[in-house]
Motif scaffolding. Structure first.
Motif, PDB file in Angstrom:
ATOM      1  N   UNK A   1      -6.441  16.224  -6.516  1.00  0.00           N
ATOM      2  CA  UNK A   1      -7.602  15.203  -6.562  1.00  0.00           C
ATOM      3  C   UNK A   1      -8.289  15.419  -5.079  1.00  0.00           C
ATOM      4  N   UNK A   2      -9.528  15.897  -5.236  1.00  0.00           N
ATOM      5  CA  UNK A   2     -10.272  16.000  -3.872  1.00  0.00           C
ATOM      6  C   UNK A   2     -10.182  14.555  -3.165  1.00  0.00           C
ATOM      7  N   UNK A   3     -10.086  14.123  -1.861  1.00  0.00           N
ATOM      8  CA  UNK A   3     -10.224  13.153  -1.210  1.00  0.00           C
ATOM      9  C   UNK A   3     -11.553  12.922  -0.335  1.00  0.00           C
ATOM     10  N   UNK A   4     -12.117  11.912  -0.263  1.00  0.00           N
ATOM     11  CA  UNK A   4     -13.118  11.798   0.892  1.00  0.00           C
ATOM     12  C   UNK A   4     -12.505  11.275   2.208  1.00  0.00           C
ATOM     13  N   UNK A   5     -13.165  11.408   3.378  1.00  0.00           N
ATOM     14  CA  UNK A   5     -12.734  11.193   4.591  1.00  0.00           C
ATOM     15  C   UNK A   5     -12.068   9.616   4.498  1.00  0.00           C
ATOM     16  N   UNK A   6     -12.777   8.707   3.834  1.00  0.00           N
ATOM     17  CA  UNK A   6     -12.632   7.343   3.630  1.00  0.00           C
ATOM     18  C   UNK A   6     -11.302   7.041   3.045  1.00  0.00           C
ATOM     19  N   UNK A   7     -11.026   7.977   2.046  1.00  0.00           N
ATOM     20  CA  UNK A   7      -9.879   7.700   1.017  1.00  0.00           C
ATOM     21  C   UNK A   7      -8.709   8.145   1.966  1.00  0.00           C
ATOM     22  N   UNK A   8      -8.689   9.453   2.656  1.00  0.00           N
ATOM     23  CA  UNK A   8      -7.650   9.686   3.639  1.00  0.00           C
ATOM     24  C   UNK A   8      -7.346   8.738   4.725  1.00  0.00           C
TER      25      UNK A   8
ATOM     26  N   UNK B   1       0.047   3.093   5.478  1.00  0.00           N
ATOM     27  CA  UNK B   1       1.562   3.607   5.597  1.00  0.00           C
ATOM     28  C   UNK B   1       2.125   2.499   6.478  1.00  0.00           C
ATOM     29  N   UNK B   2       3.503   1.981   6.524  1.00  0.00           N
ATOM     30  CA  UNK B   2       4.277   2.769   5.279  1.00  0.00           C
ATOM     31  C   UNK B   2       4.070   1.904   3.825  1.00  0.00           C
ATOM     32  N   UNK B   3       3.298   1.227   3.636  1.00  0.00           N
ATOM     33  CA  UNK B   3       3.277   0.403   2.358  1.00  0.00           C
ATOM     34  C   UNK B   3       2.598   1.098   1.188  1.00  0.00           C
ATOM     35  N   UNK B   4       1.912   2.182   1.200  1.00  0.00           N
ATOM     36  CA  UNK B   4       1.451   3.077   0.258  1.00  0.00           C
ATOM     37  C   UNK B   4       0.656   2.246  -0.806  1.00  0.00           C
ATOM     38  N   UNK B   5      -0.406   1.460  -0.195  1.00  0.00           N
ATOM     39  CA  UNK B   5      -1.230   0.593  -0.943  1.00  0.00           C
ATOM     40  C   UNK B   5      -2.463   1.414  -1.492  1.00  0.00           C
ATOM     41  N   UNK B   6      -2.071   2.144  -2.497  1.00  0.00           N
ATOM     42  CA  UNK B   6      -2.919   3.301  -3.227  1.00  0.00           C
ATOM     43  C   UNK B   6      -3.699   2.903  -4.267  1.00  0.00           C
ATOM     44  N   UNK B   7      -4.814   3.447  -4.502  1.00  0.00           N
ATOM     45  CA  UNK B   7      -5.398   3.284  -5.837  1.00  0.00           C
ATOM     46  C   UNK B   7      -4.491   3.718  -6.904  1.00  0.00           C
ATOM     47  N   UNK B   8      -5.034   3.057  -8.071  1.00  0.00           N
ATOM     48  CA  UNK B   8      -3.934   3.196  -9.554  1.00  0.00           C
ATOM     49  C   UNK B   8      -3.842   4.684  -9.736  1.00  0.00           C
ATOM     50  N   UNK B   9      -4.713   5.507  -9.606  1.00  0.00           N
ATOM     51  CA  UNK B   9      -4.877   6.972 -10.121  1.00  0.00           C
ATOM     52  C   UNK B   9      -4.164   7.690  -8.937  1.00  0.00           C
TER      53      UNK B   9
ATOM     54  N   UNK C   1      -7.595  22.041   1.473  1.00  0.00           N
ATOM     55  CA  UNK C   1      -8.266  23.087   0.955  1.00  0.00           C
ATOM     56  C   UNK C   1      -9.728  23.312   1.504  1.00  0.00           C
ATOM     57  N   UNK C   2     -10.158  24.534   2.032  1.00  0.00           N
ATOM     58  CA  UNK C   2     -11.518  24.604   2.355  1.00  0.00           C
ATOM     59  C   UNK C   2     -11.937  23.495   3.496  1.00  0.00           C
ATOM     60  N   UNK C   3     -11.143  23.235   4.310  1.00  0.00           N
ATOM     61  CA  UNK C   3     -11.319  22.159   5.224  1.00  0.00           C
ATOM     62  C   UNK C   3     -11.269  20.793   4.952  1.00  0.00           C
ATOM     63  N   UNK C   4     -11.039  20.588   3.605  1.00  0.00           N
ATOM     64  CA  UNK C   4     -11.115  18.993   3.129  1.00  0.00           C
ATOM     65  C   UNK C   4      -9.409  18.642   2.592  1.00  0.00           C
ATOM     66  N   UNK C   5      -9.284  17.503   2.216  1.00  0.00           N
ATOM     67  CA  UNK C   5      -8.184  17.237   1.843  1.00  0.00           C
ATOM     68  C   UNK C   5      -8.173  16.873   0.365  1.00  0.00           C
ATOM     69  N   UNK C   6      -6.942  17.082  -0.327  1.00  0.00           N
ATOM     70  CA  UNK C   6      -6.607  16.678  -1.937  1.00  0.00           C
ATOM     71  C   UNK C   6      -5.227  15.976  -1.941  1.00  0.00           C
ATOM     72  N   UNK C   7      -5.297  15.050  -2.902  1.00  0.00           N
ATOM     73  CA  UNK C   7      -4.004  14.773  -3.367  1.00  0.00           C
ATOM     74  C   UNK C   7      -3.365  15.426  -4.203  1.00  0.00           C
TER      75      UNK C   7
ATOM     76  N   UNK D   1      -4.669  13.667  15.187  1.00  0.00           N
ATOM     77  CA  UNK D   1      -5.979  13.463  14.637  1.00  0.00           C
ATOM     78  C   UNK D   1      -6.201  12.021  14.163  1.00  0.00           C
ATOM     79  N   UNK D   2      -7.169  11.368  14.388  1.00  0.00           N
ATOM     80  CA  UNK D   2      -7.309  10.007  14.023  1.00  0.00           C
ATOM     81  C   UNK D   2      -7.980   9.603  12.708  1.00  0.00           C
ATOM     82  N   UNK D   3      -7.243   8.844  11.975  1.00  0.00           N
ATOM     83  CA  UNK D   3      -7.651   8.545  10.485  1.00  0.00           C
ATOM     84  C   UNK D   3      -7.987   7.090  10.563  1.00  0.00           C
ATOM     85  N   UNK D   4      -9.007   6.655  10.555  1.00  0.00           N
ATOM     86  CA  UNK D   4      -9.509   5.413  10.677  1.00  0.00           C
ATOM     87  C   UNK D   4      -9.029   4.585  11.993  1.00  0.00           C
ATOM     88  N   UNK D   5      -8.209   3.610  11.640  1.00  0.00           N
ATOM     89  CA  UNK D   5      -7.862   3.081  13.041  1.00  0.00           C
ATOM     90  C   UNK D   5      -6.490   3.612  13.388  1.00  0.00           C
TER      91      UNK D   5
END
Length: 416
Positions: A120-127, A134-142, A161-167, A214-218
């Motif tokens: 599943x392709x991820x947006x920067x915000x989702x990543x 982490x470490x709680x894995x408060x993830x969307x249901x899918x 993949x091609x410079x982006x992230x996927x689940x 790399x910094x992801x969000x905070x």
């Protein structure tokens, strides 16, 4: 969840056997055609589980498959989230076995491995949200966690993949590990120092995992490219030293200085399966010397690994999880393995390293030359490898430690 049902075991996408049992009692049966092709006693899945026509039982079976799973808090939370007990390796593999370390996949009966697919392709915000949680894995249901990697640090496995992230859902191949700064680590600047150490190792000519910060969000994180994945997205088989020796993950630190050392046992087991036994021993001595030099108090048996090629050839895996913990946290004194009869980092000397290499089968002169060259090349690389300001003192301290060891002394722990 019924973890009593058998699980199908695949290697490089090929069915190789069945895993059965409950909780702490597991049994593994290789497929008859696999044994016929490679021969009884050959190495395919693990050095601790040679091919056999008989069903394999006992601690080595549990320890190998359990070693595919996370440890500690990470494991406890995944077990709770999925309604199984933490010790239930079979139950956890039913959830996490689609993408494990190496080329092995452990899947429910009747489920075929999915070798292709981008997940599943991820947006920067989702990543960013995933890493920040982490470490709680408060993830969307899918977002179902179907990938597994050993260790106690909170991490997420994603595909690049091609410079982006996927689940990497549904058995898709994860290619990178993202570990954010631990929230409660006693070791300051742990991830920055790990990234620096891996770059130093590579510059010194040691095979090492590729990484960057790399910094992801905070959350700042280290991103590590998996050495058990190919550029084309395939799997490379590997196992860590605990699995190769049939040990439990709980025993990853060697707990005795009695002879023979754990690494001596490992080399006796692995070297006969290598293309060049002496070069394998030299490579391991270089890696051990590097970890001793930087003061890596986490250089235990789950942080060394071997690659197992099709046909049974064994090679030493690149360095990974290497950080100068002793130089950042004075309590981190365990060398992980007994080296020449010494297991405490502050008391290790050059002679301990040489004597350990000799115990494996190297000639004294060869062990001495190998350790000398490893120290000299690492010292030069450390001085030349840039770092973040907070750990810049390591660029002077590590070369000074190398000179201490070459002069026959124990290595200093600070510049003062």
């Amino acid at each position: 969840m019924n973890s009593r049902q058998g699980m199908e075991v695949f290697l490089h996408g090929r069915h190789i056997g069945m895993l059965t049992g409950t909780s702490l009692r597991l049994a593994f049966q290789y497929d008859a055609d696999v044994v016929a092709e490679y021969g009884s006693g050959a190495t395919l899945l693990s050095l601790s589980l040679p091919l056999s026509r008989k069903k394999l039982t006992g601690p080595s079976v549990y320890n190998y498959f359990d070693g595919l799973l996370p440890e500690g808090q990470v494991r406890s939370q995944l077990a709770m989230d999925n309604g199984v007990s933490a010790p239930d390796a079979l139950g956890l593999l039913r959830v996490l076995g689609a993408d494990c370390a190496g080329a092995v996949q452990v899947l429910p009966a009747g489920v075929n491995p999915q070798q292709a697919g981008n997940g599943k392709s991820l947006t920067h915000g989702e990543v960013a949200n995933i890493v920040e949680a982490l470490p709680t894995w408060d993830l969307p249901e899918d977002f179902m966690i179907t990938a597994s990697l050993g260790g106690v640090q909170s991490k997420v496995l994603l595909s690049r993949i091609d410079g982006g992230w996927s689940w990497p859902g549904s058995g898709a191949v994860s290619t990178h590990i993202i570990k954010p700064d631990p929230l409660d680590s006693p070791v300051p600047h742990l991830l920055a120092s790990e990234d620096w150490a891996l770059k130093v190792a590579s510059a010194a000519g040691l095979p090492a995992a590729e990484s960057w910060l790399e910094t992801f969000g905070s959350r700042r994180a280290i991103v590590v490219k998996r050495f058990d994945r190919t550029a084309a997205g395939g799997r490379v088989h590997q196992e860590d030293f605990t699995q190769a020796l049939g040990l439990s993950s709980a025993n990853k630190y060697e707990g005795t200085t009695a002879s023979p050392s754990r690494l001596t046992k490992l080399t006796s087991l692995a070297a006969p399966h290598t293309r060049d036994e002496e070069e394998f021993l030299r490579q391991l001595l270089r890696a051990v010397t590097f970890n001793a030099l930087i003061g890596n108090g986490d250089a235990h048996s789950k942080n060394y690994a071997v690659l197992i090629l099709d046909g049974g050839e064994v090679r030493l895996a690149p360095l990974y999880d290497a950080a100068p913990t002793l130089l950042l946290h004075s309590a981190s004194v365990n060398a992980g393995h007994t080296l020449g009869g010494q297991i405490r980092l502050p008391y290790l000397t050059f002679e301990h390293l040489v004597n350990e290499g000799v115990a494996w089968g190297l000639q004294g002169s060869e062990a001495r030359l190998t350790a000398t060259q490893a120290l000299e090349s690492a010292a030069e690389a450390a001085a030349a490898t840039p770092s973040v300001e907070e750990i810049s003192f390591l660029r002077e301290l590590v070369p000074a430690r190398a000179q201490d060891l070459l002069n026959g002394r124990t290595a200093r722990r600070s510049l003062a």
